[in-house]
Motif scaffolding. Structure first.
Motif, PDB file in Angstrom:
ATOM      1  N   ALA A 354       0.750  -1.373   0.059  1.00  0.00           N
ATOM      2  CA  ALA A 354       0.110   0.133  -0.189  1.00  0.00           C
ATOM      3  C   ALA A 354       0.934   1.290  -0.172  1.00  0.00           C
ATOM      4  O   ALA A 354       0.808   2.051  -0.748  1.00  0.00           O
ATOM      5  CB  ALA A 354      -0.918   0.135   1.175  1.00  0.00           C
ATOM      6  N   TYR A 355       1.992   1.223   0.975  1.00  0.00           N
ATOM      7  CA  TYR A 355       2.725   2.512   0.838  1.00  0.00           C
ATOM      8  C   TYR A 355       3.620   2.591  -0.286  1.00  0.00           C
ATOM      9  O   TYR A 355       3.504   3.587  -0.898  1.00  0.00           O
ATOM     10  CB  TYR A 355       3.817   2.091   1.929  1.00  0.00           C
ATOM     11  N   ARG A 356       3.990   1.651  -1.001  1.00  0.00           N
ATOM     12  CA  ARG A 356       4.657   1.818  -2.383  1.00  0.00           C
ATOM     13  C   ARG A 356       4.074   2.204  -3.555  1.00  0.00           C
ATOM     14  O   ARG A 356       4.207   2.981  -4.337  1.00  0.00           O
ATOM     15  CB  ARG A 356       5.343   0.487  -2.685  1.00  0.00           C
ATOM     16  N   GLU A 357       2.692   1.678  -3.609  1.00  0.00           N
ATOM     17  CA  GLU A 357       1.698   2.117  -4.595  1.00  0.00           C
ATOM     18  C   GLU A 357       1.465   3.533  -4.609  1.00  0.00           C
ATOM     19  O   GLU A 357       1.224   4.278  -5.694  1.00  0.00           O
ATOM     20  CB  GLU A 357       0.424   1.423  -4.344  1.00  0.00           C
ATOM     21  N   ILE A 358       1.154   4.350  -3.365  1.00  0.00           N
ATOM     22  CA  ILE A 358       0.896   5.464  -3.274  1.00  0.00           C
ATOM     23  C   ILE A 358       2.231   6.451  -3.504  1.00  0.00           C
ATOM     24  O   ILE A 358       2.112   7.568  -4.183  1.00  0.00           O
ATOM     25  CB  ILE A 358       0.303   5.757  -1.815  1.00  0.00           C
ATOM     26  N   THR A 359       3.324   6.178  -2.867  1.00  0.00           N
ATOM     27  CA  THR A 359       4.506   7.000  -2.649  1.00  0.00           C
ATOM     28  C   THR A 359       5.448   6.777  -3.968  1.00  0.00           C
ATOM     29  O   THR A 359       6.254   7.496  -4.191  1.00  0.00           O
ATOM     30  CB  THR A 359       5.245   6.615  -1.477  1.00  0.00           C
ATOM     31  N   GLY A 360       5.378   5.574  -4.575  1.00  0.00           N
ATOM     32  CA  GLY A 360       6.588   5.224  -5.611  1.00  0.00           C
ATOM     33  C   GLY A 360       7.842   4.902  -4.996  1.00  0.00           C
ATOM     34  O   GLY A 360       8.725   4.734  -5.723  1.00  0.00           O
ATOM     35  N   ASP A 361       8.067   4.745  -3.809  1.00  0.00           N
ATOM     36  CA  ASP A 361       9.317   4.391  -3.123  1.00  0.00           C
ATOM     37  C   ASP A 361       9.251   2.757  -2.951  1.00  0.00           C
ATOM     38  O   ASP A 361       8.621   2.503  -1.934  1.00  0.00           O
ATOM     39  CB  ASP A 361       9.115   5.134  -1.684  1.00  0.00           C
ATOM     40  N   TYR A 362       9.906   2.347  -3.625  1.00  0.00           N
ATOM     41  CA  TYR A 362      10.235   0.785  -3.823  1.00  0.00           C
ATOM     42  C   TYR A 362      11.514   0.327  -3.267  1.00  0.00           C
ATOM     43  O   TYR A 362      12.130  -0.750  -3.320  1.00  0.00           O
ATOM     44  CB  TYR A 362      10.032   0.265  -5.142  1.00  0.00           C
ATOM     45  N   ASP A 363      12.086   1.315  -2.669  1.00  0.00           N
ATOM     46  CA  ASP A 363      13.653   1.005  -1.965  1.00  0.00           C
ATOM     47  C   ASP A 363      13.478   0.976  -0.529  1.00  0.00           C
ATOM     48  O   ASP A 363      14.266  -0.054  -0.058  1.00  0.00           O
ATOM     49  CB  ASP A 363      14.636   2.089  -2.519  1.00  0.00           C
ATOM     50  N   THR A 364      12.983   1.578   0.044  1.00  0.00           N
ATOM     51  CA  THR A 364      13.181   1.516   1.539  1.00  0.00           C
ATOM     52  C   THR A 364      12.337   0.444   2.275  1.00  0.00           C
ATOM     53  O   THR A 364      11.287   0.135   2.073  1.00  0.00           O
ATOM     54  CB  THR A 364      12.262   2.927   2.418  1.00  0.00           C
ATOM     55  N   PRO A 365      13.352  -0.118   3.025  1.00  0.00           N
ATOM     56  CA  PRO A 365      12.772  -1.696   3.537  1.00  0.00           C
ATOM     57  C   PRO A 365      11.855  -1.330   4.881  1.00  0.00           C
ATOM     58  O   PRO A 365      12.073  -0.021   5.470  1.00  0.00           O
ATOM     59  CB  PRO A 365      14.098  -2.248   3.968  1.00  0.00           C
ATOM     60  N   PRO A 366      11.359  -2.477   5.312  1.00  0.00           N
ATOM     61  CA  PRO A 366      10.670  -2.482   6.725  1.00  0.00           C
ATOM     62  C   PRO A 366      11.746  -1.816   7.775  1.00  0.00           C
ATOM     63  O   PRO A 366      12.969  -2.188   7.633  1.00  0.00           O
ATOM     64  CB  PRO A 366      10.280  -3.626   6.767  1.00  0.00           C
ATOM     65  N   GLN A 367      11.082  -1.233   8.785  1.00  0.00           N
ATOM     66  CA  GLN A 367      12.233  -0.726   9.737  1.00  0.00           C
ATOM     67  C   GLN A 367      12.001  -1.289  11.113  1.00  0.00           C
ATOM     68  O   GLN A 367      10.880  -1.878  11.130  1.00  0.00           O
ATOM     69  CB  GLN A 367      11.831   0.888   9.753  1.00  0.00           C
ATOM     70  N   ALA A 368      13.047  -1.140  11.875  1.00  0.00           N
ATOM     71  CA  ALA A 368      12.993  -1.470  13.398  1.00  0.00           C
ATOM     72  C   ALA A 368      12.838  -0.171  14.056  1.00  0.00           C
ATOM     73  O   ALA A 368      13.337   0.826  13.556  1.00  0.00           O
ATOM     74  CB  ALA A 368      14.181  -2.257  13.814  1.00  0.00           C
ATOM     75  N   MET A 369      12.296  -0.088  15.322  1.00  0.00           N
ATOM     76  CA  MET A 369      12.398   1.040  16.127  1.00  0.00           C
ATOM     77  C   MET A 369      12.475   0.872  17.691  1.00  0.00           C
ATOM     78  O   MET A 369      12.040  -0.412  18.170  1.00  0.00           O
ATOM     79  CB  MET A 369      11.219   1.978  15.844  1.00  0.00           C
ATOM     80  N   GLY A 370      12.894   1.731  18.529  1.00  0.00           N
ATOM     81  CA  GLY A 370      12.846   1.464  20.026  1.00  0.00           C
ATOM     82  C   GLY A 370      11.514   1.716  20.671  1.00  0.00           C
ATOM     83  O   GLY A 370      11.325   1.422  21.501  1.00  0.00           O
ATOM     84  N   GLY A 371      10.580   2.638  19.922  1.00  0.00           N
ATOM     85  CA  GLY A 371       9.371   3.118  20.381  1.00  0.00           C
ATOM     86  C   GLY A 371       8.516   1.873  20.551  1.00  0.00           C
ATOM     87  O   GLY A 371       8.560   1.093  19.743  1.00  0.00           O
ATOM     88  N   GLY A 372       7.742   1.866  21.716  1.00  0.00           N
ATOM     89  CA  GLY A 372       6.769   0.778  21.712  1.00  0.00           C
ATOM     90  C   GLY A 372       5.355   1.117  21.277  1.00  0.00           C
ATOM     91  O   GLY A 372       4.829   2.193  21.886  1.00  0.00           O
ATOM     92  N   THR A 373       4.619   0.466  20.584  1.00  0.00           N
ATOM     93  CA  THR A 373       3.282   0.793  20.185  1.00  0.00           C
ATOM     94  C   THR A 373       2.345  -0.329  20.818  1.00  0.00           C
ATOM     95  O   THR A 373       2.750  -1.485  21.250  1.00  0.00           O
ATOM     96  CB  THR A 373       3.229   0.947  18.732  1.00  0.00           C
ATOM     97  N   TYR A 374       1.141  -0.255  20.271  1.00  0.00           N
ATOM     98  CA  TYR A 374       0.030  -1.333  20.682  1.00  0.00           C
ATOM     99  C   TYR A 374       0.332  -2.552  19.946  1.00  0.00           C
ATOM    100  O   TYR A 374      -0.017  -3.581  20.435  1.00  0.00           O
ATOM    101  CB  TYR A 374      -1.151  -0.788  19.991  1.00  0.00           C
ATOM    102  N   ALA A 375       1.242  -2.363  18.872  1.00  0.00           N
ATOM    103  CA  ALA A 375       1.733  -3.486  18.267  1.00  0.00           C
ATOM    104  C   ALA A 375       1.923  -4.691  18.861  1.00  0.00           C
ATOM    105  O   ALA A 375       1.596  -5.964  18.741  1.00  0.00           O
ATOM    106  CB  ALA A 375       2.458  -3.227  16.929  1.00  0.00           C
ATOM    107  N   ARG A 376       2.871  -4.570  19.876  1.00  0.00           N
ATOM    108  CA  ARG A 376       3.563  -5.405  20.651  1.00  0.00           C
ATOM    109  C   ARG A 376       2.535  -6.373  21.715  1.00  0.00           C
ATOM    110  O   ARG A 376       3.042  -7.132  22.245  1.00  0.00           O
ATOM    111  CB  ARG A 376       4.686  -4.843  21.604  1.00  0.00           C
ATOM    112  N   VAL A 377       1.297  -5.868  21.767  1.00  0.00           N
ATOM    113  CA  VAL A 377       0.472  -6.611  22.504  1.00  0.00           C
ATOM    114  C   VAL A 377      -0.813  -7.213  21.626  1.00  0.00           C
ATOM    115  O   VAL A 377      -1.758  -7.711  22.169  1.00  0.00           O
ATOM    116  CB  VAL A 377      -0.086  -5.931  23.921  1.00  0.00           C
ATOM    117  N   LEU A 378      -0.756  -6.768  20.287  1.00  0.00           N
ATOM    118  CA  LEU A 378      -2.012  -7.153  19.563  1.00  0.00           C
ATOM    119  C   LEU A 378      -1.757  -8.244  18.452  1.00  0.00           C
ATOM    120  O   LEU A 378      -2.577  -8.545  17.546  1.00  0.00           O
ATOM    121  CB  LEU A 378      -2.411  -5.964  18.820  1.00  0.00           C
ATOM    122  N   GLY A 379      -0.403  -8.968  18.623  1.00  0.00           N
ATOM    123  CA  GLY A 379      -0.491 -10.105  17.832  1.00  0.00           C
ATOM    124  C   GLY A 379       0.066  -9.770  16.499  1.00  0.00           C
ATOM    125  O   GLY A 379       1.176  -9.270  16.287  1.00  0.00           O
ATOM    126  N   ASN A 380      -1.034 -10.108  15.587  1.00  0.00           N
ATOM    127  CA  ASN A 380      -0.551 -10.047  14.112  1.00  0.00           C
ATOM    128  C   ASN A 380      -0.699  -8.479  13.724  1.00  0.00           C
ATOM    129  O   ASN A 380      -1.842  -8.128  13.090  1.00  0.00           O
ATOM    130  CB  ASN A 380      -1.494 -10.993  13.214  1.00  0.00           C
TER     131      ASN A 380
END
Length: 424
Positions: A354-380
């Motif tokens: 979805a990101y690539r289709e809108i932005t045309g950015d096909y190079d930037t890979p998935p990222q890691a971060m130190g911030g904690g979000t809801y994702a860490r307790v919501l599974g998939n």
């Protein structure tokens, strides 16, 4: 009409809603009836739920912990979950932190980037997808949390009442997607000061997950203060720690066990012996966020983000050992485990597409971060935007802002993402 054109026709509404949401002071305050995180968060939640009702969505208030909009039918539930609460406002802003003012194409205010601007982008994207008439065989929810910055009690309550979603994202990170979040660990170094210890009164910081921008002290008969630069605790390199700065200054004035501990051990992960890194998520970050010292006791609150392959128990053991050398114990610690979703998982592939289709950015890979979000307790689940590659990090800093261009582009990306999650 193309989605980009539709977004341009509602541009002023998106901006105005973001400004209004920023104007709610959603720093957590003492609980009130049906307002577990205080009156400000209750008011902001009421505001977004009322918008959902006016737009014709099914809405539900989860006892003030959270609330959601919903459309669609089916057993599976897909969730988009931003948060309305913010860290303390801080000081020395050039613009009012609750003003939502626009300057040079940016909307300024606490929460503009983290997470009210992205929440509004998700709101309008959610409506655009629903209004498109898409037929879905699942329920799509936009869930608003109210305690992301302080303890995740909102998402814990959501899971208790509604269960885990099948998949989803939180607009609380960066594009193209955050597929790895470091583990989080917070705790207190504490020490009782024996009679006869030289008098030191030392306070500083606003929250454990913010690099302290101000500290003050009374020592050796004089008053001292230091200013630093606030930043998110997951990116301490972007700030300057006023507590550490002042401790070093005071150490040149006289001796005190707290000053010795800070300057020789507690100032950095390296001096505490906990430095680490891995290839998936990078290096461990450390923040001495709060301090309170009086004649009787000292408490130093720290916040650590550790690589996904590290173990919290090992870090705690090292912190206890380091503290003991200076008469401190490491106590009252809490944390959350790292979160990792493989880059080739269906969820990550859909979000990145979805990101690539809108932005045309096909190079930037998935990222890691130190911030904690809801994702860490919501599974998939994953953090997905709204910061674009190359844009500055302003969360938790003075003069926090989101650019109008980024706000509108994020709305467009979220439309594409919700289509993919809802329609497949």
């Amino acid at each position: 009409m193309a989605i980009k054109s539709k977004i341009q026709t509602i541009k002023d509404d998106i901006i105005a809603t973001t400004q209004r949401l920023i104007q709610f002071n959603t720093v957590e305050t003492p609980a009130l009836p049906n307002a577990p995180f205080g009156a400000g968060n209750r008011a902001a939640l009421d505001y977004v739920l009322e918008i959902g009702r006016q737009w014709g969505f099914i809405t539900k208030d989860l006892d003030g912990y959270a609330g959601y909009w919903e459309f669609g039918e089916g057993q599976a539930v897909v969730v988009i979950m931003p948060h309305l609460d913010v860290v303390p406002l801080g000081t020395d802003w050039d613009y009012p932190p609750l003003g939502g003012e626009i300057h040079n194409g940016n909307i300024y205010g606490r929460g503009a980037a983290d997470n009210k601007g992205p929440a509004v982008a998700a709101m309008y994207a959610f409506k655009l997808v629903r209004d498109s008439g898409i037929v879905v065989n699942k329920r799509i929810r936009l869930v608003f949390g109210c305690d992301e910055e302080s303890g995740f009690e909102c998402v814990k309550h959501y899971i208790k009442v509604e269960g885990l979603p099948a998949s989803g994202f939180t607009p609380d990170g960066a594009f193209p997607v955050i597929n790895a979040e470091k583990g989080a660990l917070s705790g207190n170094f504490v020490k009782q000061l024996p009679p006869g210890t030289s008098k030191l009164i030392f306070t500083g910081g606003t929250a454990r997950n913010v690099v302290p921008a101000y500290a003050k002290a009374e020592f050796a008969g004089k008053s001292y203060e230091a200013t630093g630069v606030a930043a998110h605790a997951s990116t301490p390199e972007l700030g300057e720690n006023a507590i550490v700065k002042l401790a070093r200054e005071l150490s040149a004035v006289g001796q005190h066990p707290v000053l010795e501990f800070i300057t020789q051990a507690a100032a950095s992960s390296e001096s505490l012996g906990i430095a680490a890194r891995d290839e998936i998520s990078g290096h461990l970050t450390y923040n001495l966020g709060l301090i309170h010292v009086d004649e009787h006791a000292a408490t130093l609150t720290v916040n650590i983000r550790y690589p996904v392959t590290n173990n919290a128990a090992d870090i705690i053991e090292k912190l206890q050992a380091a503290g003991q050398q200076y008469g401190f114990s490491f106590a009252d610690y809490t944390g959350s485990s790292p979160h990792y979703v493989a880059p080739d998982s269906p969820l990550i592939k859909k979000l990145v597409a979805a990101y690539r289709e809108i932005t045309g950015d096909y190079d930037t890979p998935p990222q890691a971060m130190g911030g904690g979000t809801y994702a860490r307790v919501l599974g998939n689940f994953a953090a997905f935007g709204a910061r674009f590659p190359g844009n500055p990090r302003t969360a938790h800093q003075k003069n926090e802002y989101i650019s109008i261009d980024s706000l509108l582009k994020a709305t467009e990306v979220y439309v594409a993402a919700i289509y993919k999650l809802a329609g497949e």
